[in-house]
Design a protein around this motif. Structure first.
Motif, mmCIF file in Angstrom:
data_model
loop_
_atom_site.group_PDB
_atom_site.id
_atom_site.type_symbol
_atom_site.label_atom_id
_atom_site.label_comp_id
_atom_site.label_asym_id
_atom_site.label_seq_id
_atom_site.Cartn_x
_atom_site.Cartn_y
_atom_site.Cartn_z
ATOM 1 N N LEU A 47 70.425 -11.355 -33.645
ATOM 2 C CA LEU A 47 69.487 -10.385 -34.229
ATOM 3 C C LEU A 47 69.967 -8.961 -33.976
ATOM 4 O O LEU A 47 70.010 -8.135 -34.890
ATOM 5 N N LEU A 48 70.351 -8.680 -32.724
ATOM 6 C CA LEU A 48 70.794 -7.329 -32.380
ATOM 7 C C LEU A 48 72.048 -6.948 -33.175
ATOM 8 O O LEU A 48 72.179 -5.814 -33.638
ATOM 9 N N SER A 49 72.960 -7.903 -33.355
ATOM 10 C CA SER A 49 74.185 -7.596 -34.105
ATOM 11 C C SER A 49 73.865 -7.258 -35.561
ATOM 12 O O SER A 49 74.580 -6.500 -36.200
ATOM 13 N N LEU A 50 72.753 -7.835 -36.057
ATOM 14 C CA LEU A 50 72.344 -7.567 -37.445
ATOM 15 C C LEU A 50 71.463 -6.317 -37.555
ATOM 16 O O LEU A 50 70.933 -6.013 -38.628
ATOM 17 N N GLY A 51 71.292 -5.612 -36.428
ATOM 18 C CA GLY A 51 70.523 -4.368 -36.447
ATOM 19 C C GLY A 51 69.029 -4.556 -36.268
ATOM 20 O O GLY A 51 68.240 -3.667 -36.583
ATOM 21 N N VAL A 52 68.630 -5.724 -35.749
ATOM 22 C CA VAL A 52 67.207 -6.036 -35.596
ATOM 23 C C VAL A 52 66.851 -6.140 -34.109
ATOM 24 O O VAL A 52 67.502 -6.880 -33.363
ATOM 25 N N THR A 53 65.838 -5.396 -33.673
ATOM 26 C CA THR A 53 65.383 -5.480 -32.285
ATOM 27 C C THR A 53 64.377 -6.624 -32.156
ATOM 28 O O THR A 53 63.352 -6.613 -32.835
ATOM 29 N N PRO A 54 64.660 -7.620 -31.298
ATOM 30 C CA PRO A 54 63.710 -8.723 -31.124
ATOM 31 C C PRO A 54 62.400 -8.227 -30.508
ATOM 32 O O PRO A 54 62.401 -7.225 -29.783
ATOM 33 N N ILE A 55 61.305 -8.951 -30.782
ATOM 34 C CA ILE A 55 60.021 -8.530 -30.184
ATOM 35 C C ILE A 55 59.939 -8.934 -28.715
ATOM 36 O O ILE A 55 59.124 -8.413 -27.961
ATOM 37 N N ALA A 56 60.794 -9.861 -28.275
ATOM 38 C CA ALA A 56 60.892 -10.226 -26.858
ATOM 39 C C ALA A 56 62.273 -10.827 -26.633
ATOM 40 O O ALA A 56 62.904 -11.305 -27.576
ATOM 41 N N LEU A 57 62.742 -10.783 -25.374
ATOM 42 C CA LEU A 57 64.036 -11.391 -25.042
ATOM 43 C C LEU A 57 63.781 -12.653 -24.229
ATOM 44 O O LEU A 57 63.081 -12.603 -23.210
ATOM 45 N N PRO A 58 64.307 -13.795 -24.669
ATOM 46 C CA PRO A 58 64.084 -15.041 -23.944
ATOM 47 C C PRO A 58 64.921 -15.077 -22.662
ATOM 48 O O PRO A 58 66.088 -14.688 -22.674
ATOM 49 N N VAL A 59 64.319 -15.520 -21.562
ATOM 50 C CA VAL A 59 65.073 -15.611 -20.304
ATOM 51 C C VAL A 59 64.816 -16.955 -19.627
ATOM 52 O O VAL A 59 63.782 -17.580 -19.819
ATOM 53 N N ASP A 60 65.810 -17.372 -18.844
ATOM 54 C CA ASP A 60 65.650 -18.529 -17.973
ATOM 55 C C ASP A 60 66.346 -18.165 -16.663
ATOM 56 O O ASP A 60 66.820 -17.045 -16.497
ATOM 57 N N ARG A 61 66.420 -19.132 -15.747
ATOM 58 C CA ARG A 61 67.018 -18.831 -14.432
ATOM 59 C C ARG A 61 68.409 -18.230 -14.578
ATOM 60 O O ARG A 61 68.778 -17.308 -13.874
ATOM 61 N N GLN A 62 69.181 -18.760 -15.516
ATOM 62 C CA GLN A 62 70.577 -18.328 -15.611
ATOM 63 C C GLN A 62 70.723 -16.870 -16.029
ATOM 64 O O GLN A 62 71.425 -16.097 -15.401
ATOM 65 N N ASN A 63 70.012 -16.454 -17.103
ATOM 66 C CA ASN A 63 70.263 -15.065 -17.493
ATOM 67 C C ASN A 63 69.358 -14.081 -16.772
ATOM 68 O O ASN A 63 69.562 -12.884 -16.854
ATOM 69 N N LEU A 64 68.393 -14.604 -15.974
ATOM 70 C CA LEU A 64 67.672 -13.678 -15.095
ATOM 71 C C LEU A 64 68.629 -13.159 -14.023
ATOM 72 O O LEU A 64 68.389 -12.140 -13.412
ATOM 73 N N ALA A 65 69.736 -13.896 -13.814
ATOM 74 C CA ALA A 65 70.745 -13.444 -12.853
ATOM 75 C C ALA A 65 71.679 -12.404 -13.476
ATOM 76 O O ALA A 65 72.630 -11.962 -12.855
ATOM 77 N N ALA A 66 71.400 -12.035 -14.741
ATOM 78 C CA ALA A 66 72.209 -10.997 -15.387
ATOM 79 C C ALA A 66 72.198 -9.756 -14.483
ATOM 80 O O ALA A 66 71.304 -9.600 -13.662
ATOM 81 N N PRO A 67 73.198 -8.896 -14.650
ATOM 82 C CA PRO A 67 73.314 -7.752 -13.733
ATOM 83 C C PRO A 67 71.967 -7.119 -13.380
ATOM 84 O O PRO A 67 71.132 -6.879 -14.243
#
Length: 325
Positions: free
Chosen positions: A49-69
């Motif tokens: 979505l972001l690459s197509l120029g669209v801002t999502p209304i929410a970002l999905p997270v789970d344990r793995q990407n909650l560890a993102a920087p």
């Protein structure tokens, strides 16, 4: 940030393109009018979505990407894309417990389209529950089962901006091509990718260059080692290797996925330490908490661009060390 209006950035959708019907594994999704509130169900869908120029209304997270920087749940390339779009960071949608338990939260966000090309938790039951209310644009065979280019095209069609997908794909391909040309020394060099400890004395290693990390490394000109291609392969391109066969993993470059960059799960084995590539220092580490394995394992136009800048110089350094041996 509750004050920010996080509806999708307006895109120049062609209203005449609607209604549009997209098919997927669990059935058809019909989008009646240009969507403005797009909800992704996986980080890769958020990337698309972001690459197509669209801002999502929410970002999905789970344990793995909650560890993102910095434990933000937002990968660095997403952060940059939001900045480029002038958007505040959307709220996080916690999906660790699976889709069934968050269906209410999803409906409460009032999306007018759900994007799920990369979400493992989507099944027939949840599709049948959501799709009559909100069209669910999803995968054909399995989550992350199609090339990212095809998923990008499918999502762009659902948004009424098919030509934007072609632009995004062409830019990403050009950027990979540029990196490949900048590193002629990659051509024909062999690699093995170690994905992690599976327990029970087994390692998961890449056994097919047609999925995720293999696609990325091959696009830079590297070749998966002949040995890896002899291993039985699962639908995600992984093969299982017994620890006693670590000695068979030698290649010009070894790429290792680890939780935080620490390769302790391998360095405790003498056979690993004895590999010529390891002795030469021709090892590239992809720590999960940096987002690098996600960037290349679940690729999108955005993540590949970021990963190329991050990883290509380290591969070059590893090859140089290896050539000196």
């Amino acid at each position: 940030n509750d004050d920010a209006d996080n509806t999708s950035a307006p895109v120049s959708a062609n209203a005449d393109a609607f209604p549009v019907t997209l098919t997927g594994k669990f059935g058809e999704a019909t989008v009646e009018a240009p969507p403005v509130r797009a909800l992704p169900l996986s980080p890769q869908d958020a990337d698309i979505l972001l690459s197509l120029g669209v801002t999502p209304i929410a970002l999905p997270v789970d344990r793995q990407n909650l560890a993102a920087p910095n434990n933000t749940g937002v990968w660095p390339w997403e952060e940059q894309a939001l900045k480029d779009l002038g958007s505040a960071t959307p709220e996080l949608l916690q999906l660790d417990a699976g889709l069934g338990s968050v269906t209410e939260n999803i409906v409460a966000l009032e999306p007018d389209i759900i994007v799920s090309t990369g979400f493992w938790g989507l099944d027939q039951t949840s599709f049948d529950q959501l799709n009559p209310q909100i069209p669910v644009v999803h995968f054909d065979t399995q989550a992350n089962g199609e090339p990212w280019q095809d998923s990008t095209r499918k999502v762009a069609e659902a948004l009424g901006i098919p030509e934007k997908a072609e632009e995004v794909i062409a830019q990403a391909d050009a950027s990979l091509q540029e990196a490949k040309q900048a590193h002629p020394e990659f051509e024909g060099k062999t690699y093995n990718a170690i994905i992690g400890d599976m327990g029970g004395g087994q390692l998961a290693v890449l056994a097919s260059d047609e999925r995720g990390i293999g696609q990325f490394l091959s696009s830079l000109g590297l070749t998966l080692s002949p040995y890896a291609t002899t291993l039985p392969v699962d639908p995600d391109g992984r093969g299982l290797l017994s620890y006693e066969n670590i000695g068979d993993l030698d290649a010009d470059v070894l790429v290792v996925v680890s939780p935080t960059g620490d390769l302790e799960y391998l360095t405790k084995f003498e056979a690993w330490n004895q590999l010529p590539a390891v002795q030469a220092g021709a090892v590239v580490s992809l720590a999960r908490n940096t987002g690098r394995p996600n960037a290349v394992g679940f690729p999108s136009a955005l993540s590949l661009d970021w990963a190329t800048d991050q990883v290509a110089p380290e591969i070059a350094e590893a090859i140089e060390k290896g050539s000196a041996r």
